[in-house]
Scaffold this motif. Structure first.
Motif, PDB file in Angstrom:
ATOM      1  N   ASP A  34       3.139 -11.478  -4.278  1.00 28.51           N
ATOM      2  CA  ASP A  34       3.563 -12.801  -3.823  1.00 28.51           C
ATOM      3  C   ASP A  34       5.038 -12.789  -3.426  1.00 28.51           C
ATOM      4  N   PRO A  35       5.455 -13.739  -2.582  1.00 29.42           N
ATOM      5  CA  PRO A  35       6.881 -13.850  -2.238  1.00 29.42           C
ATOM      6  C   PRO A  35       7.728 -14.040  -3.499  1.00 29.42           C
ATOM      7  N   ASP A  36       8.876 -13.403  -3.546  1.00 38.39           N
ATOM      8  CA  ASP A  36       9.815 -13.485  -4.666  1.00 38.39           C
ATOM      9  C   ASP A  36       9.250 -12.937  -5.979  1.00 38.39           C
ATOM     10  N   GLU A  37       8.163 -12.211  -5.923  1.00 39.44           N
ATOM     11  CA  GLU A  37       7.576 -11.618  -7.120  1.00 39.44           C
ATOM     12  C   GLU A  37       8.115 -10.196  -7.285  1.00 39.44           C
ATOM     13  N   THR A  38       8.297  -9.774  -8.534  1.00 39.79           N
ATOM     14  CA  THR A  38       8.702  -8.414  -8.851  1.00 39.79           C
ATOM     15  C   THR A  38       7.532  -7.719  -9.534  1.00 39.79           C
ATOM     16  N   VAL A  39       7.100  -6.598  -8.950  1.00 39.85           N
ATOM     17  CA  VAL A  39       6.000  -5.833  -9.521  1.00 39.85           C
ATOM     18  C   VAL A  39       6.505  -4.435  -9.831  1.00 39.85           C
ATOM     19  N   LYS A  40       6.353  -4.030 -11.080  1.00 38.59           N
ATOM     20  CA  LYS A  40       6.746  -2.680 -11.508  1.00 38.59           C
ATOM     21  C   LYS A  40       5.479  -1.835 -11.553  1.00 38.59           C
ATOM     22  N   ILE A  41       5.542  -0.641 -10.892  1.00 43.96           N
ATOM     23  CA  ILE A  41       4.375   0.229 -10.844  1.00 43.96           C
ATOM     24  C   ILE A  41       4.736   1.632 -11.326  1.00 43.96           C
ATOM     25  N   ALA A  42       3.710   2.357 -11.752  1.00 40.32           N
ATOM     26  CA  ALA A  42       3.833   3.781 -12.081  1.00 40.32           C
ATOM     27  C   ALA A  42       2.946   4.516 -11.094  1.00 40.32           C
ATOM     28  N   VAL A  43       3.532   5.421 -10.318  1.00 38.72           N
ATOM     29  CA  VAL A  43       2.820   6.117  -9.246  1.00 38.72           C
ATOM     30  C   VAL A  43       2.479   7.533  -9.679  1.00 38.72           C
ATOM     31  N   GLN A  44       1.277   7.974  -9.317  1.00 36.13           N
ATOM     32  CA  GLN A  44       0.869   9.355  -9.559  1.00 36.13           C
ATOM     33  C   GLN A  44       0.800  10.081  -8.218  1.00 36.13           C
ATOM     34  N   PHE A  45       1.748  10.989  -7.993  1.00 38.36           N
ATOM     35  CA  PHE A  45       1.743  11.823  -6.795  1.00 38.36           C
ATOM     36  C   PHE A  45       1.191  13.183  -7.181  1.00 38.36           C
ATOM     37  N   ASP A  46       0.135  13.623  -6.502  1.00 38.56           N
ATOM     38  CA  ASP A  46      -0.508  14.899  -6.844  1.00 38.56           C
ATOM     39  C   ASP A  46       0.145  16.102  -6.186  1.00 38.56           C
ATOM     40  N   HIS A  47       0.932  15.868  -5.135  1.00 36.88           N
ATOM     41  CA  HIS A  47       1.529  16.972  -4.393  1.00 36.88           C
ATOM     42  C   HIS A  47       2.945  16.617  -3.970  1.00 36.88           C
ATOM     43  N   LYS A  48       3.743  17.636  -3.724  1.00 36.05           N
ATOM     44  CA  LYS A  48       5.065  17.422  -3.147  1.00 36.05           C
ATOM     45  C   LYS A  48       4.885  16.968  -1.703  1.00 36.05           C
ATOM     46  N   GLY A  49       5.861  16.221  -1.211  1.00 37.25           N
ATOM     47  CA  GLY A  49       5.792  15.789   0.181  1.00 37.25           C
ATOM     48  C   GLY A  49       6.421  14.421   0.367  1.00 37.25           C
ATOM     49  N   VAL A  50       6.192  13.848   1.528  1.00 37.02           N
ATOM     50  CA  VAL A  50       6.720  12.529   1.868  1.00 37.02           C
ATOM     51  C   VAL A  50       5.549  11.559   1.925  1.00 37.02           C
ATOM     52  N   TYR A  51       5.669  10.471   1.208  1.00 35.94           N
ATOM     53  CA  TYR A  51       4.626   9.455   1.130  1.00 35.94           C
ATOM     54  C   TYR A  51       5.165   8.139   1.686  1.00 35.94           C
ATOM     55  N   MET A  52       4.370   7.495   2.527  1.00 32.46           N
ATOM     56  CA  MET A  52       4.780   6.245   3.136  1.00 32.46           C
ATOM     57  C   MET A  52       4.242   5.068   2.328  1.00 32.46           C
ATOM     58  N   PHE A  53       5.060   4.011   2.218  1.00 29.25           N
ATOM     59  CA  PHE A  53       4.594   2.754   1.637  1.00 29.25           C
ATOM     60  C   PHE A  53       4.910   1.632   2.615  1.00 29.25           C
ATOM     61  N   HIS A  54       4.082   0.577   2.594  1.00 32.36           N
ATOM     62  CA  HIS A  54       4.292  -0.510   3.542  1.00 32.36           C
ATOM     63  C   HIS A  54       3.460  -1.728   3.177  1.00 32.36           C
ATOM     64  N   CYS A  55       3.791  -2.843   3.814  1.00 27.17           N
ATOM     65  CA  CYS A  55       2.980  -4.048   3.762  1.00 27.17           C
ATOM     66  C   CYS A  55       1.869  -3.870   4.791  1.00 27.17           C
ATOM     67  N   HIS A  77       0.842  -1.206   0.000  1.00 25.91           N
ATOM     68  CA  HIS A  77       0.000   0.000   0.000  1.00 25.91           C
ATOM     69  C   HIS A  77       0.875   1.252   0.000  1.00 25.91           C
ATOM     70  N   ILE A  78       0.417   2.300  -0.698  1.00 25.79           N
ATOM     71  CA  ILE A  78       1.066   3.606  -0.670  1.00 25.79           C
ATOM     72  C   ILE A  78       0.055   4.620  -0.144  1.00 25.79           C
ATOM     73  N   HIS A  79       0.444   5.390   0.861  1.00 22.46           N
ATOM     74  CA  HIS A  79      -0.446   6.405   1.429  1.00 22.46           C
ATOM     75  C   HIS A  79      -0.529   7.622   0.512  1.00 22.46           C
ATOM     76  N   GLY A  80      -1.741   8.110   0.285  1.00 24.28           N
ATOM     77  CA  GLY A  80      -1.947   9.382  -0.390  1.00 24.28           C
ATOM     78  C   GLY A  80      -1.654   9.405  -1.874  1.00 24.28           C
ATOM     79  N   ALA A  81      -1.538   8.240  -2.500  1.00 24.24           N
ATOM     80  CA  ALA A  81      -1.222   8.193  -3.928  1.00 24.24           C
ATOM     81  C   ALA A  81      -1.882   6.974  -4.555  1.00 24.24           C
ATOM     82  N   GLN A  82      -2.032   7.022  -5.849  1.00 20.06           N
ATOM     83  CA  GLN A  82      -2.520   5.869  -6.599  1.00 20.06           C
ATOM     84  C   GLN A  82      -1.454   5.453  -7.590  1.00 20.06           C
ATOM     85  N   PHE A  83      -1.540   4.213  -8.030  1.00 20.51           N
ATOM     86  CA  PHE A  83      -0.547   3.701  -8.974  1.00 20.51           C
ATOM     87  C   PHE A  83      -1.181   2.666  -9.890  1.00 20.51           C
TER      88      PHE A  83
END
Length: 74
Positions: A36-57, A6-12
């Motif tokens: 999934d474990p050992d999986e590689t996922v490539k994403i494109a993120v859209q950030f609408d504002h400058k700032g610090v965004y948290m990502f986590h499991c 999950h990414i806070h405050g953004a969509q991808f």
């Protein structure tokens, strides 16, 4: 174990999973995806504002053990 990422405050959008195009049901904008474990996922993120965004499991024990971080958008 699957990791709900999950990414806070953004969509991808998922660009690829293990180098392959994602299935049709995963091609829209997301804020959380399963990885999934050992999986590689490539994403494109859209950030609408400058700032610090948290990502986590979203599994609390995983987050507590380091599966989290920040992205600084300038």
């Amino acid at each position: 174990m699957i990791h709900p990422f999950h990414i806070h405050g953004a969509q991808f959008k998922i660009i690829s999973r293990n180098g392959e195009e994602p299935p049709k049901n995963e091609r829209g904008w997301k804020d959380t995806i399963s990885v999934d474990p050992d999986e590689t996922v490539k994403i494109a993120v859209q950030f609408d504002h400058k700032g610090v965004y948290m990502f986590h499991c979203h599994i609390l024990e995983h987050e507590d053990n380091g599966m989290m971080g920040q992205v600084k958008v300038e």
